[in-house]
Write an enzyme that holds these catalytic residues in place. Structure first.
Site, mmCIF file in Angstrom:
data_model
loop_
_atom_site.group_PDB
_atom_site.id
_atom_site.type_symbol
_atom_site.label_atom_id
_atom_site.label_comp_id
_atom_site.label_asym_id
_atom_site.label_seq_id
_atom_site.Cartn_x
_atom_site.Cartn_y
_atom_site.Cartn_z
ATOM 1 N N ASN A 124 32.513 8.983 -6.095
ATOM 2 C CA ASN A 124 32.195 9.485 -4.589
ATOM 3 C C ASN A 124 30.790 10.228 -5.105
ATOM 4 O OD1 ASN A 124 31.761 11.399 -2.468
ATOM 5 N ND2 ASN A 124 33.928 11.162 -1.996
ATOM 6 N N HIS A 135 28.018 14.570 -3.004
ATOM 7 C CA HIS A 135 27.594 15.783 -3.194
ATOM 8 C C HIS A 135 26.167 15.210 -4.006
ATOM 9 C CE1 HIS A 135 30.572 17.566 -1.472
ATOM 10 N NE2 HIS A 135 31.593 17.020 -2.044
ATOM 11 N N HIS A 161 31.684 9.223 2.135
ATOM 12 C CA HIS A 161 32.450 9.924 3.275
ATOM 13 C C HIS A 161 31.640 10.239 4.217
ATOM 14 C CE1 HIS A 161 35.341 13.601 4.530
ATOM 15 N NE2 HIS A 161 35.241 12.634 5.412
ATOM 16 N N ARG A 194 31.004 11.833 7.164
ATOM 17 C CA ARG A 194 31.801 12.909 8.086
ATOM 18 C C ARG A 194 30.931 13.037 9.699
ATOM 19 N NH1 ARG A 194 34.731 17.342 6.330
ATOM 20 N NH2 ARG A 194 35.469 16.993 4.239
ATOM 21 N N ARG A 253 27.142 16.314 7.401
ATOM 22 C CA ARG A 253 26.751 17.163 6.360
ATOM 23 C C ARG A 253 26.211 16.797 5.137
ATOM 24 N NH1 ARG A 253 32.470 20.256 4.840
ATOM 25 N NH2 ARG A 253 32.685 19.990 7.139
ATOM 26 N N GLU A 277 34.865 6.426 3.616
ATOM 27 C CA GLU A 277 35.779 7.253 4.163
ATOM 28 C C GLU A 277 35.345 7.734 5.306
ATOM 29 O OE1 GLU A 277 36.188 10.551 1.022
ATOM 30 O OE2 GLU A 277 37.672 9.697 -0.029
ATOM 31 N N THR A 314 37.987 18.539 2.171
ATOM 32 C CA THR A 314 39.227 17.877 2.832
ATOM 33 C C THR A 314 40.567 18.693 2.520
ATOM 34 O OG1 THR A 314 38.247 15.600 2.737
ATOM 35 C CG2 THR A 314 40.829 15.893 2.966
ATOM 36 N N GLU A 343 46.103 6.276 -0.882
ATOM 37 C CA GLU A 343 45.373 7.204 -1.650
ATOM 38 C C GLU A 343 46.085 8.750 -1.904
ATOM 39 O OE1 GLU A 343 41.194 7.294 -2.204
ATOM 40 O OE2 GLU A 343 41.015 9.513 -2.795
ATOM 41 N N HIS A 346 40.728 13.639 -5.166
ATOM 42 C CA HIS A 346 40.463 15.174 -4.652
ATOM 43 C C HIS A 346 40.587 16.248 -5.745
ATOM 44 C CE1 HIS A 346 39.080 17.786 -1.464
ATOM 45 N NE2 HIS A 346 39.752 18.635 -2.281
HETATM 46 C C1 LIG Z 1 39.120 12.787 0.944
HETATM 47 C C2 LIG Z 1 38.501 13.519 -0.308
HETATM 48 O O1 LIG Z 1 39.308 14.290 -0.930
HETATM 49 C C3 LIG Z 1 37.110 13.272 -0.707
HETATM 50 O O2 LIG Z 1 36.873 12.015 -0.674
HETATM 51 C C4 LIG Z 1 36.170 13.907 0.525
HETATM 52 O O3 LIG Z 1 35.108 13.268 0.404
HETATM 53 C C5 LIG Z 1 36.065 15.388 0.403
HETATM 54 O O4 LIG Z 1 35.144 15.714 1.213
HETATM 55 P P1 LIG Z 1 33.731 16.219 0.820
HETATM 56 O O5 LIG Z 1 33.332 15.243 0.057
HETATM 57 O O6 LIG Z 1 33.051 16.508 1.987
HETATM 58 O O7 LIG Z 1 34.003 17.546 0.003
HETATM 59 N N1 LIG Z 2 39.259 10.903 -2.182
HETATM 60 C C1 LIG Z 2 38.628 11.606 -3.112
HETATM 61 C C2 LIG Z 2 37.167 11.629 -3.386
HETATM 62 O O1 LIG Z 2 36.663 10.453 -2.927
HETATM 63 C C3 LIG Z 2 36.475 12.501 -4.427
HETATM 64 O O2 LIG Z 2 37.027 13.647 -4.254
HETATM 65 P P1 LIG Z 2 36.279 14.849 -5.096
HETATM 66 O O3 LIG Z 2 36.462 14.520 -6.476
HETATM 67 O O4 LIG Z 2 34.995 15.133 -4.828
HETATM 68 O O5 LIG Z 2 37.163 16.157 -4.840
#
Ligand SMILES: CC(=O)[C@@H](O)[C@H](O)COP(=O)(O)O
Ligand SMILES: NCC(=O)COP(=O)(O)O
Length: 290
Positions: A26, A29, A62, A64, A68, A89, A120, A170, A209
């Site tokens: 993911n 960030h 993700h 949003r 952000r 996402e 989340t 998931e 997560h």
């Molecule tokens: C659903 C989840 O837990 C993450 O994939 C999500 O992307 C968290 O949101 P942020 O990345 O904005 O922290």
């Molecule tokens: N769905 C979880 C994800 O994509 C990443 O979550 P995190 O490792 O950033 O908490």
């Protein structure tokens, strides 16, 4: 319109336990750092391509509602440029469903969103929103997207996910990750049991997560685990050791954990028991054959 890119190999539907857990990186960030100054760098799509080269099996972004971090352009560019597959996402809202129908990512993960949340906080409440989620699943499936539902490790939510037609769930690992030492074992067992139940019901089971380098092996060792989506910890590690190393190390830990668990099961079964055959339905493999 972006071509649909490489669909996720859903091993559960081929009948076997996932041989090795897949890693979805993911890159939210990376975009958080970019948005901090409104620059064009660091580019989450560039990060995604590097992560793929380092061993990522897929990329999660993700989008949003408050934008952000990930922007619409990031999704469009990723859909055109990734070599693995894009897991988008998104919340279950018309704006996002229409965007997914236009861009057609290989995977869409439906997640709950509250504008005030830092990240989340919980899983999607499928039980309370069956009709709305079922309609979204139909539309996204018609667009060629494989839909997963980001849910708490809750049997009622798993049954509801099956009822609304989602092929993938998931499991939200946040409650275990944030649990105290006293409560962590129960929280972990809840994830392990929920994943086994979902797999036995024919769902592909992912998790994510809050996973990081010191807790990932426990989840990766679970035989039903098809894919882990991990972002924050990888991007944090990348700040010190580079993204390629951060991704490669996470993948190494995941694959090593699964291989080690498999060897331990084989050794236990080879050791047999008084009946000469290990009872795989009661030991700690959660009924998972070799
Ligand atoms: C659903 C989840 O837990 C993450 O994939 C999500 O992307 C968290 O949101 P942020 O990345 O904005 O922290
Ligand atoms: N769905 C979880 C994800 O994509 C990443 O979550 P995190 O490792 O950033 O908490």
């Amino acid at each position: 319109m972006a071509e649909l890119i490489g669909a996720s190999p859903s091993k559960a539907r081929t009948g076997g336990w996932p041989s090795r857990p897949l890693l979805g990186v993911n890159v939210d960030h990376i975009a958080t750092l970019r948005q901090a100054r409104g620059t064009r760098f660091p580019d989450p799509v560039q990060a995604a391509l590097l992560a793929e080269q380092a061993g990522a099996d897929g990329i999660t972004m993700h989008l949003r509602e408050d934008r952000r971090h990930i922007q619409d352009r990031d999704i469009e560019r990723a859909a055109d440029m990734l070599n693995t597959r894009l897991n988008l996402e998104m919340a279950v809202v018309e704006e996002m469903i229409a965007l997914a129908e236009r861009i057609r990512p290989a995977n869409v993960c439906l997640v709950p969103e509250k504008r005030a949340e830092l990240t989340t906080e919980g899983g999607l409440d499928v039980v309370a929103n069956r009709d709305r989620i079922a309609a979204a699943c139909r539309r996204l499936k018609a667009a060629g997207c494989e839909v997963s539902l980001f849910i708490d490790p809750d049997p009622d939510q798993i049954r509801a996910a099956l009822e609304v037609g989602a092929p993938v769930v998931e499991l939200h690992t946040g409650a275990w990750v944030e649990a105290s030492r006293e409560h962590a074992p129960v929280a972990f067992e809840r994830i392990a049991a929920a994943g086994e139940m979902a797999f036995e019901m024919g769902l592909v089971v992912n998790a994510g997560h809050g996973l990081h380098y010191h807790n990932v092996e426990a989840v990766a060792a679970l035989a039903w685990c098809n894919e882990l989506n991990i972002g924050h910890a990888i991007v944090a590690r990348a700040a010190f050791s580079g993204l390629a190393e951060a991704v490669a190390e996470m993948k190494r830990l995941m694959v090593g954990a699964r291989d080690s668990a498999r060897l331990q099961r084989a050794a236990r079964l080879a050791g047999g028991d008084s009946r000469g055959t290990a009872d795989v339905t009661t030991d700690d493999t959660h009924g998972q054959p070799l």
